[in-house]
Design an enzyme around this catalytic site. Structure first.
Site, PDB file in Angstrom:
ATOM      1  N   SER A  96       0.555  -0.916   0.176  1.00  0.00           N
ATOM      2  CA  SER A  96       0.186  -0.084  -0.391  1.00  0.00           C
ATOM      3  C   SER A  96       0.416   1.200  -0.136  1.00  0.00           C
ATOM      4  O   SER A  96       0.689   2.388  -0.426  1.00  0.00           O
ATOM      5  CB  SER A  96      -1.284   0.100   0.892  1.00  0.00           C
ATOM      6  N   LYS A  98       1.246   4.307   7.054  1.00  0.00           N
ATOM      7  CA  LYS A  98       0.607   4.982   6.129  1.00  0.00           C
ATOM      8  C   LYS A  98       0.876   6.299   6.277  1.00  0.00           C
ATOM      9  O   LYS A  98       1.521   6.589   6.768  1.00  0.00           O
ATOM     10  CB  LYS A  98      -0.987   4.770   6.343  1.00  0.00           C
TER      11      LYS A  98
END
Length: 196
Positions: free
Chosen positions: A117, A154
């Site tokens: 991701s 993230k």
């Protein structure tokens, strides 16, 4: 109506009381450990969800930083990513990667990445992240967050009073942090180590 309670029948150590050794979820003795209060719920959630089953050993998840000091040669010539040039055999200095990668040893840990991701930020599956808990999480920083019991890496986005965890891969959706979300930021990523 008042009940008569025999206080001597409560509390204290009684023979045969408590959980039998090895009768817990793991079938082995347990050990009391001290953890930071801010991380207790996250660690409990991690254990409850069985996230440890596929890593085999807790030390595979968190690797203590700066266990040994090894100084490697740093060559004076630069590596050109275009056309090759003759290499110079000149050692400029000895470089300790701990000094280069770790700003605050006591607040730093290493964490292995699983998934893609964050691919477009150069963080790939299997990379080792250097995470510093002493760096303040801020808008635009890449962070390790425990979100509803799951660890994730993230980019933190804080805008107009709203908080998001943004992936760096268009195949993954942004994660909006809502008021009811249980999120704890474990630290800020300061470096990523890739192996080829």
């Amino acid at each position: 109506m008042t009940e008569n309670i025999n206080k001597s029948a409560h509390g204290g150590v009684r023979r045969g009381a408590g959980r039998k050794s090895g009768s817990g979820r793991f079938g082995e003795k347990t050990k009391v450990i001290r953890v930071p209060e801010s991380q207790a719920e996250t660690i409990q959630a991690w254990i409850k969800q069985g996230k440890f089953a596929d890593i085999g050993n807790f030390s595979d998840l968190f690797v203590p930083a700066n266990e040994a000091t090894i100084r490697l040669p740093l060559y004076a010539s630069k590596v050109i990513a275009g056309f090759p040039s003759p290499a110079e055999d000149y050692v400029e200095a000895r470089l300790d990667l701990n000094e280069k990668l770790i700003r605050n040893q006591e607040a730093t840990f290493l964490l292995k990445v699983q998934g893609d991701s964050m691919r477009d930020a150069g963080i790939l599956d299997g990379d080792i992240l250097v995470v510093d808990r002493s760096v303040a999480p801020a808008d635009g920083k890449i962070v390790i967050a425990a979100l509803d019991g799951d660890l994730t890496v993230k980019r933190l986005r804080i805008r107009d009073g709203k908080t998001w965890l943004l992936p760096e891969n268009p195949d993954y959706p942004p994660i909006a942090i809502r008021e009811e979300s249980d999120m704890v930021i474990w630290g800020v990523v300061t470096a990523s180590i890739s192996q080829y």
